[in-house]
Design an enzyme around this catalytic site. Structure first.
Site, PDB file in Angstrom:
ATOM      1  CD  GLU A  54      -2.976   7.933  -7.099  1.00 51.45           C
ATOM      2  OE1 GLU A  54      -1.845   7.442  -6.969  1.00 51.45           O
ATOM      3  OE2 GLU A  54      -4.013   7.392  -6.697  1.00 51.45           O
ATOM      4  CD  GLU A 101      -6.796  -4.002  -4.520  1.00 49.37           C
ATOM      5  OE1 GLU A 101      -7.188  -3.133  -5.321  1.00 49.37           O
ATOM      6  OE2 GLU A 101      -7.341  -5.110  -4.407  1.00 49.37           O
ATOM      7  CB  CYS A 146      -6.661   4.351  -4.378  1.00 49.61           C
ATOM      8  SG  CYS A 146      -7.875   3.360  -3.504  1.00 49.61           S
ATOM      9  CE  LYS A 203       6.577  -0.929   5.040  1.00 50.50           C
ATOM     10  NZ  LYS A 203       6.426   0.506   5.333  1.00 50.50           N
TER      11      LYS A 203
HETATM   12  P1  NDP Z   1       3.746   3.807  -1.517  1.00 45.23           P
HETATM   13  O1  NDP Z   1       3.718   2.868  -2.645  1.00 45.23           O
HETATM   14  O2  NDP Z   1       4.877   4.739  -1.397  1.00 45.23           O
HETATM   15  O3  NDP Z   1       3.692   3.022  -0.104  1.00 45.23           O
HETATM   16  C1  NDP Z   1       2.781   2.007   0.188  1.00 45.23           C
HETATM   17  C2  NDP Z   1       3.444   1.022   1.141  1.00 45.23           C
HETATM   18  O4  NDP Z   1       4.536   0.393   0.479  1.00 45.23           O
HETATM   19  C3  NDP Z   1       4.043   1.677   2.380  1.00 45.23           C
HETATM   20  O5  NDP Z   1       3.951   0.796   3.468  1.00 45.23           O
HETATM   21  C4  NDP Z   1       5.493   1.866   1.962  1.00 45.23           C
HETATM   22  O6  NDP Z   1       6.400   2.057   3.012  1.00 45.23           O
HETATM   23  C5  NDP Z   1       5.731   0.577   1.216  1.00 45.23           C
HETATM   24  N1  NDP Z   1       6.873   0.602   0.307  1.00 45.23           N
HETATM   25  C6  NDP Z   1       7.497   1.677  -0.243  1.00 45.23           C
HETATM   26  N2  NDP Z   1       8.541   1.272  -1.013  1.00 45.23           N
HETATM   27  C7  NDP Z   1       8.559  -0.087  -0.956  1.00 45.23           C
HETATM   28  C8  NDP Z   1       9.391  -1.093  -1.541  1.00 45.23           C
HETATM   29  N3  NDP Z   1      10.410  -0.786  -2.330  1.00 45.23           N
HETATM   30  N4  NDP Z   1       9.116  -2.384  -1.279  1.00 45.23           N
HETATM   31  C9  NDP Z   1       8.075  -2.730  -0.490  1.00 45.23           C
HETATM   32  N5  NDP Z   1       7.280  -1.822   0.123  1.00 45.23           N
HETATM   33  C10 NDP Z   1       7.499  -0.520  -0.128  1.00 45.23           C
HETATM   34  O7  NDP Z   1       2.370   4.570  -1.545  1.00 45.23           O
HETATM   35  P2  NDP Z   1       1.922   5.784  -0.638  1.00 45.23           P
HETATM   36  O8  NDP Z   1       2.265   5.528   0.780  1.00 45.23           O
HETATM   37  O9  NDP Z   1       2.371   7.031  -1.251  1.00 45.23           O
HETATM   38  O10 NDP Z   1       0.357   5.616  -0.721  1.00 45.23           O
HETATM   39  C11 NDP Z   1      -0.381   6.252  -1.650  1.00 45.23           C
HETATM   40  C12 NDP Z   1      -0.617   5.361  -2.852  1.00 45.23           C
HETATM   41  O11 NDP Z   1      -1.400   4.232  -2.498  1.00 45.23           O
HETATM   42  C13 NDP Z   1      -1.405   6.070  -3.909  1.00 45.23           C
HETATM   43  O12 NDP Z   1      -0.838   5.910  -5.164  1.00 45.23           O
HETATM   44  C14 NDP Z   1      -2.769   5.404  -3.871  1.00 45.23           C
HETATM   45  O13 NDP Z   1      -3.473   5.464  -5.054  1.00 45.23           O
HETATM   46  C15 NDP Z   1      -2.429   4.033  -3.450  1.00 45.23           C
HETATM   47  N6  NDP Z   1      -3.576   3.413  -2.816  1.00 45.23           N
HETATM   48  C16 NDP Z   1      -4.262   2.447  -3.505  1.00 45.23           C
HETATM   49  C17 NDP Z   1      -5.396   1.883  -2.983  1.00 45.23           C
HETATM   50  C18 NDP Z   1      -6.122   0.795  -3.712  1.00 45.23           C
HETATM   51  O14 NDP Z   1      -6.849   0.043  -3.053  1.00 45.23           O
HETATM   52  N7  NDP Z   1      -6.003   0.651  -5.020  1.00 45.23           N
HETATM   53  C19 NDP Z   1      -5.926   2.296  -1.686  1.00 45.23           C
HETATM   54  C20 NDP Z   1      -5.130   3.310  -1.044  1.00 45.23           C
HETATM   55  C21 NDP Z   1      -3.989   3.829  -1.611  1.00 45.23           C
HETATM   56  P3  NDP Z   1       6.755   3.563   3.521  1.00 45.23           P
HETATM   57  O15 NDP Z   1       5.741   3.845   4.501  1.00 45.23           O
HETATM   58  O16 NDP Z   1       8.091   3.534   4.096  1.00 45.23           O
HETATM   59  O17 NDP Z   1       6.702   4.446   2.328  1.00 45.23           O
END
Ligand code: NDP
Length: 491
Positions: free
Chosen positions: A386, A251, A285, A176
């Site tokens: 963040e 992550e 991140c 996804k």
């Molecule tokens: P989100 O948590 O909003 O989204 C991440 C993914 O989860 C997307 O595909 C999103 O879909 C999906 N998602 C959202 N809601 C749900 C749910 N209820 N159930 C299952 N899946 C869901 O994060 P962001 O897109 O805002 O990404 C940024 C974040 O990711 C930051 O906090 C960053 O720190 C973190 N990150 C962490 C990394 C690591 O390795 N530790 C690396 C890169 C980023 P949709 O696209 O529809 O929102």
């Protein structure tokens, strides 16, 4: 709607239009649509997962000999390399990163498939010391259908980081991707198919996380979720996983401290701090977003840093000279602007940036200047939360004890940086700071052979490293009886 052709999604190996609403993916540098597709629907989710489960049980993928499955993954790596320029250009359009960065991400995706092919081929089960009339072995089995949920900031690398070990382990994988960056996962599914991964073993279901991601996570046939994204979403997934008694790897976010001691090589430290926070426009991140500088060099250091930040080349992601591209969406830029306003209202001073760049080149895209704030403590909201953008909070420190206490005073513990010429001090600080990854005299370097993950609100579990494949396998202990006589109890 534009006249772009509708892109098919992949439901258990079938390329077809998604059953959900139509939407567009925009190029963040110009806000122009670059792809048009229908999101997956909840019934696509069910079909993909049921199909993946069937493929797992019947296609032979899970029981293929390791060297044969590894050969397929080596072909995936080779095809990624063959198409690397096309993939890098597509990802640039999908998420607006500068071309040099997307080329590096594509290379890293190929390297990840190659690495996990090698990990699979050399994976060893073990014979454990026997404590009775039996031989004991510990072996590993694939889990079944696993889900990979990824964010928008480094799509091809994040997706490869989950797909490669999940496939190497013999699972079927349902991906996804973030709604706004669907292209790379779809390209990887095509490549897997061409490389010989059996039909149904890979599905790609773009769409809203709250609908599609949620339905995938809750599905009873999904045996593991590997998630990269925000901490709030990660906790939501962990709750669902607890109810299903399902393992997850998470992550999550970060607010990583970078510490510059007075004996640091300042040329290296300026370059490293700059790269740590402003590369990828801070949408990372592991961005080093809290800067602690020894008070005796604080003014001189922050002056140099602010000048270097001001001189960064922002603009067209297609240009190899560009260092910072746009932010992912208009909404995300607004959230960053609100954080900068909040920092100022909390008493912060903007040392550089804090505005959108002006000029015709920036009119349509979601650009923002590299921003440094100071005058705030480690407890300010913008120092604790963040931001996920090009915003650095700079603070002086007085003693190493105080530095360690402040660096560790965060709900996050993903990464940290130490800059010092004194290896003993660097070692001591590196051990004292609580973080999944510590960089000493470098920053934001990555190797697939080294585990990656966070402590506390930054996540659970580790990806990468040879052990990364075990995230996607269940361990099984086997006892082989060697008794000459029946078990004594029954005698
Ligand atoms: P989100 O948590 O909003 O989204 C991440 C993914 O989860 C997307 O595909 C999103 O879909 C999906 N998602 C959202 N809601 C749900 C749910 N209820 N159930 C299952 N899946 C869901 O994060 P962001 O897109 O805002 O990404 C940024 C974040 O990711 C930051 O906090 C960053 O720190 C973190 N990150 C962490 C990394 C690591 O390795 N530790 C690396 C890169 C980023 P949709 O696209 O529809 O929102």
């Amino acid at each position: 709607m534009s006249n772009l052709e509708l892109l098919p999604i992949n439901v258990a190996g079938e390329w077809r239009l998604g059953g959900g609403d139509e939407y567009q993916s925009l190029y963040p540098a110009t806000a122009e649509p670059i792809a048009r597709l229908n999101a997956a629907s909840p019934s696509d989710v069910d079909e993909a997962i049921v199909g993946a489960d069937r493929a797992f049980r019947t296609s032979g993928w899970a029981r293929m000999l390791p060297h044969a499955r590894a050969a397929v993954l080596h072909r995936v790596a080779a095809l990624i390399r063959e198409r690397s320029e096309d993939l890098a250009q597509k990802q640039r359009l999908d998420n607006g990163k500068p071309i040099n960065e997307t080329r590096a991400l594509v290379a890293s995706a190929a390297g990840t498939f190659q690495f996990f092919a090698a990990a699979l081929e050399t994976l060893e089960d073990s014979i454990t010391p026997s404590r009775g009339a039996y031989v004991t072995m510990s072996v590993h089995e694939p889990m079944g259908v696993v889900a990979a949920i990824t964010p928008w900031n480094s799509p091809i690398a994040s997706e490869a980081q989950k797909m490669a070990p999940a496939l190497a382990a013999g699972n079927a994988v349902v991906v996804k991707p973030a709604e706004v960056t669907p292209l790379m996962a779809l390209e990887l599914a095509k490549i897997c198919e061409e490389a010989g991964v059996p039909k149904g073993i890979v599905s790609v279901l773009p769409g809203k996380g709250s609908v599609i991601g949620d339905a995938i996570t809750r599905h009873p046939l999904v045996k593991r979720v590997s998630f990269t994204g925000g901490t709030t979403t990660g906790k939501h997934i962990a709750h669902i996983a607890a109810d299903k008694m399902m393992p997850v790897s998470l992550e999550l976010g970060g607010k990583s401290p970078t510490m510059v001691l007075e004996d640091a090589d300042l040329d290296h430290a300026v370059a490293g701090v700059l790269y740590g926070i402003f590369s990828s426009s801070g949408e990372s991140c592991i961005a080093g977003s809290r800067l602690f500088v020894a008070r005796s060099i604080y003014d001189a250091f922050v002056t140099r840093l602010a000048q270097a930040a001001h001189a960064l080349r922002i603009g067209d992601p297609a240009s190899e000279r560009t260092q910072m591209g746009p932010l992912i969406t208009a909404k995300h830029r607004e959230s960053i602007e609100r954080y900068v306003d909040l920092g100022v209202s909390e008493g912060g001073r903007i040392r550089t940036g804090g505005v959108r760049p002006s000029g015709a080149d920036y009119d349509r895209g979601f650009f923002y200047t590299p921003t440094i704030l100071e005058g705030l403590g480690n407890n300010a909201r913008i120092t604790q939360e963040e931001i996920f953008g090009p915003v650095l909070v700079a603070m002086p420190f007085d003693t190493e004890d105080d530095l360690i206490a402040q660096a560790n005073d965060s709900v996050y513990a993903l990464a940290a940086g130490v800059w010092s010429r004194d290896f003993k001090r660097a070692w001591k600080l590196g051990r004292a700071v609580q973080a999944g990854t510590v960089w000493i005299n470098t920053y934001k370097q990555f190797s697939v052979s080294t585990p990656f993950g966070g402590w506390r609100d930054s996540g659970l579990g580790r990806e990468k490293g040879r052990e990364g494949i075990f995230q996607y396998m269940e361990q099984k202990s086997m006892y082989w009886g060697t008794n000459e006589e029946p078990l004594p109890w029954a005698r």
